[in-house]
Design a protein around this motif. Structure first.
Motif, PDB file in Angstrom:
ATOM      1  N   LYS A 242     -98.707 -97.651 -15.937  1.00  0.00           N
ATOM      2  CA  LYS A 242     -98.090 -96.420 -16.421  1.00  0.00           C
ATOM      3  C   LYS A 242     -98.822 -95.203 -15.871  1.00  0.00           C
ATOM      4  N   LYS A 243     -98.045 -94.160 -15.582  1.00  0.00           N
ATOM      5  CA  LYS A 243     -98.629 -92.895 -15.137  1.00  0.00           C
ATOM      6  C   LYS A 243     -98.987 -92.072 -16.366  1.00  0.00           C
TER       7      LYS A 243
ATOM      8  N   SER B  29    -103.737 -97.217  -5.538  1.00  0.00           N
ATOM      9  CA  SER B  29    -104.997 -97.370  -6.245  1.00  0.00           C
ATOM     10  C   SER B  29    -105.935 -98.210  -5.392  1.00  0.00           C
TER      11      SER B  29
ATOM     12  N   GLU C  56    -102.321 -94.555  -8.623  1.00  0.00           N
ATOM     13  CA  GLU C  56    -100.991 -94.949  -9.087  1.00  0.00           C
ATOM     14  C   GLU C  56    -100.764 -94.668 -10.566  1.00  0.00           C
ATOM     15  N   GLU C  57    -101.834 -94.358 -11.302  1.00  0.00           N
ATOM     16  CA  GLU C  57    -101.689 -94.040 -12.725  1.00  0.00           C
ATOM     17  C   GLU C  57    -101.751 -92.545 -12.987  1.00  0.00           C
TER      18      GLU C  57
ATOM     19  N   VAL D 280    -100.290 -88.829 -13.135  1.00  0.00           N
ATOM     20  CA  VAL D 280     -99.038 -88.089 -13.243  1.00  0.00           C
ATOM     21  C   VAL D 280     -98.979 -87.119 -12.066  1.00  0.00           C
TER      22      VAL D 280
ATOM     23  N   PRO E  73     -99.354 -87.440  -8.619  1.00  0.00           N
ATOM     24  CA  PRO E  73    -100.609 -87.506  -7.860  1.00  0.00           C
ATOM     25  C   PRO E  73    -100.676 -86.527  -6.693  1.00  0.00           C
TER      26      PRO E  73
ATOM     27  N   SER F 192     -94.729 -95.969  -4.615  1.00  0.00           N
ATOM     28  CA  SER F 192     -95.894 -95.436  -3.923  1.00  0.00           C
ATOM     29  C   SER F 192     -96.538 -96.455  -3.034  1.00  0.00           C
TER      30      SER F 192
END
Length: 506
Positions: free
Chosen positions: A33-34, A99, A252-253, A255, A257, A497
């Motif tokens: 999750k972001k 990530s 990747e997490e 918001v 990025p 992503s």
């Protein structure tokens, strides 16, 4: 490593209903999750850079710089160089938005073996030893008031450190939001403590206590200047900023990025540089260089001199700082191992996440267990000395990869594109420190290289060798499936992503 079954998960969370088809819940798939916003992103960077060092022993830079004035210049210059390195990582982070940080960048740019060696040294030594040392520092400052006339018992220190690790692993397994809130709170706490030190320093200056800050005295040497010692002070300063690249491990997490990764870097690195420089200024308003070098816990000595009955604030601040440091390291290192497993460089189980909590529970448990094992050895400080050189080596390799990627893929989409002057400046500084390290400590650097190169046969046996015996593959598959059911985890859906990051990179 041999793949286990890549099962998708039923979002009901029932460990017995794992199936090969992804079942949708809310957004339709089980994935990371972001949940990391700008504030939490800054908390991760600041919280990982500022550990116990600035409270306990900022004297490494001063000792080798030979004067207060030169030591402050070293802190400023290394802060600027760190900001340049972070700027380069910002470009890489939005160009390869996966990530895993420098591991992912090195793997995609230089190939699987180079990436695996970066991962290998991190899994084997760097993160388990760093987390163990930070946890032991936490337990030492918690137990010290109970043993005012002697050192706390070794077994007690290790037991409390283990409790700290287990508690924070549980928090990280339970919720990304909980983990980031813990990081935010403890990062705020350490900044408030350092803010108190800085304010007390300004009060001292207003009282006229700035003898060691006057130009005539600031460069007064307590030992002759030596070019080797000065280079070592820059190396110590660079190590003090370690952790500046940790946000790239959780790209990747994040918001948004593309906006929050560079923003967090641009906010956090100048903030840390400001705090480091002015905390050291504050220290020398209350202590002479000789007193500072003689202290085993500089902030505690500072508090005893200036805070009187409130001096207990400083040891508590160190404990809180290290507790937050353990949390930040667990959070980011588990994402590195998660990324490595997803690329097939670690057992696939470590790339799975909980079907409801969406946390990488196997990677977190692996991180925790490896750190607990490191707590059982007495050689972890020696290991850190050996691999510190390798860790710094890969910073330069990663930044060099930015230049290589510009040449190989000039048309690759780059939401941020920095001038190549910046990576060149960083690499010149990096090469200077690297060459000096090899010259001054060839045995330590050589042993670090040897530890890293033990990963070469592991890579060829575990990753490169595809045709493993069927009985081995069957065993790994069954073991992976059993652990999946136990942890209620599944292989996550691949986000957009990841595809962007791979575009044109293979």
């Amino acid at each position: 490593m041999t793949d286990g079954p890549r099962l998708r998960g039923n979002a009901s969370g029932d460990g017995d209903t794992l199936s090969s088809e992804s079942t949708e819940e809310d957004s339709g798939r089980v994935a990371l999750k972001k949940e990391i916003g700008l504030v939490s992103a800054c908390g991760i960077i600041v919280g990982n850079i500022i550990g116990s060092g600035i409270f306990v022993s900022p004297k490494g830079v001063l000792e080798n710089a030979s004067s207060v004035g030169l030591a402050l210049i070293v802190w400023i210059v290394t802060g600027v160089i760190t900001a340049i390195g972070a700027l380069c990582y910002a470009e890489l982070g939005v160009t390869i938005p996966k990530s895993g940080g420098d591991y992912s960048y090195v793997k995609d740019i230089f190939g699987g073996l180079a990436g695996f060696l970066r991962l290998w040294i991190a899994v084997l030594v760097i993160y388990p030893t760093n987390q163990a040392v930070i946890a032991l520092t936490f337990s030492n400052y918690i137990l010290q008031p109970l043993f005012p006339s002697c050192f706390p018992p070794e077994n007690g220190l290790r037991l409390l450190a283990a409790v700290c690790l287990l508690l924070l692993t549980w928090v990280n397994c339970s919720s990304v939001r909980w983990a980031t809130r813990v990081q935010d709170v403890f990062t705020t706490g350490k900044l408030l403590a350092l803010g108190l030190i800085i304010i007390m320093g300004f009060v001292q200056i207003c009282k006229g206590e700035y003898y060691w800050l006057e130009p005539a005295h600031a460069f007064e040497t307590f030992q002759p200047y030596d070019i080797g010692q000065i280079a070592l002070s820059f190396l110590q300063g660079s190590f003090a900023y370690g952790g500046w690249n940790f946000l790239n491990y959780v790209t990747e997490e994040l918001v948004d990025p593309y906006k929050n990764l560079p923003r967090a870097i641009f906010i956090s690195i100048p903030l840390v540089t400001f705090v480091y420089v002015f905390a050291n200024i504050a220290y020398v308003t209350a202590m002479s260089p000789q007193e500072l070098l003689a202290s085993n816990a500089v902030a505690v000595t500072f508090g005893e001199k200036l805070l009187g009955v409130m001096s207990w604030i400083m040891p508590i601040s160190v404990a809180l700082s290290t507790f937050g440091g353990v949390n930040g390291s667990l959070f980011t290192s588990s994402r590195l191992f998660f990324a490595g497993a997803r690329e097939g460089h670690l057992p696939r189980l470590l790339a799975m996440i909980h079907v409801k909590r969406c946390t990488p529970i196997p990677a977190l448990l692996f991180t925790c267990i490896s750190t607990l094992l490191m707590l059982c050895t007495s050689d972890m400080y020696t290991l850190i000395n050996y691999v510190g050189f390798i860790n710094y080596l890969f910073y330069g390799v990663t930044v060099a990869g930015q230049i290589v990627l510009r040449i190989k893929q000039p048309d690759l989409n780059r939401p941020i594109k920095v001038s190549l002057v910046w990576p060149v400046i960083y690499l010149l500084f990096w090469a200077f420190l690297l060459i000096f390290s090899l010259y001054s400590e060839p045995v330590v650097c050589g042993l670090g290289m040897a530890i890293m190169l033990t990963g070469v046969p592991v890579y060829f046996l575990g990753v490169y060798w595809d045709n493993k015996p069927q009985c081995f593959n069957t065993f790994i598959g069954k073991l992976t499936h059993m652990c999946q059911k136990f942890c209620v985890v599944v292989y996550p859906a691949m986000g957009e992503s990841r595809n962007v990051g791979n575009q044109g990179m293979e």
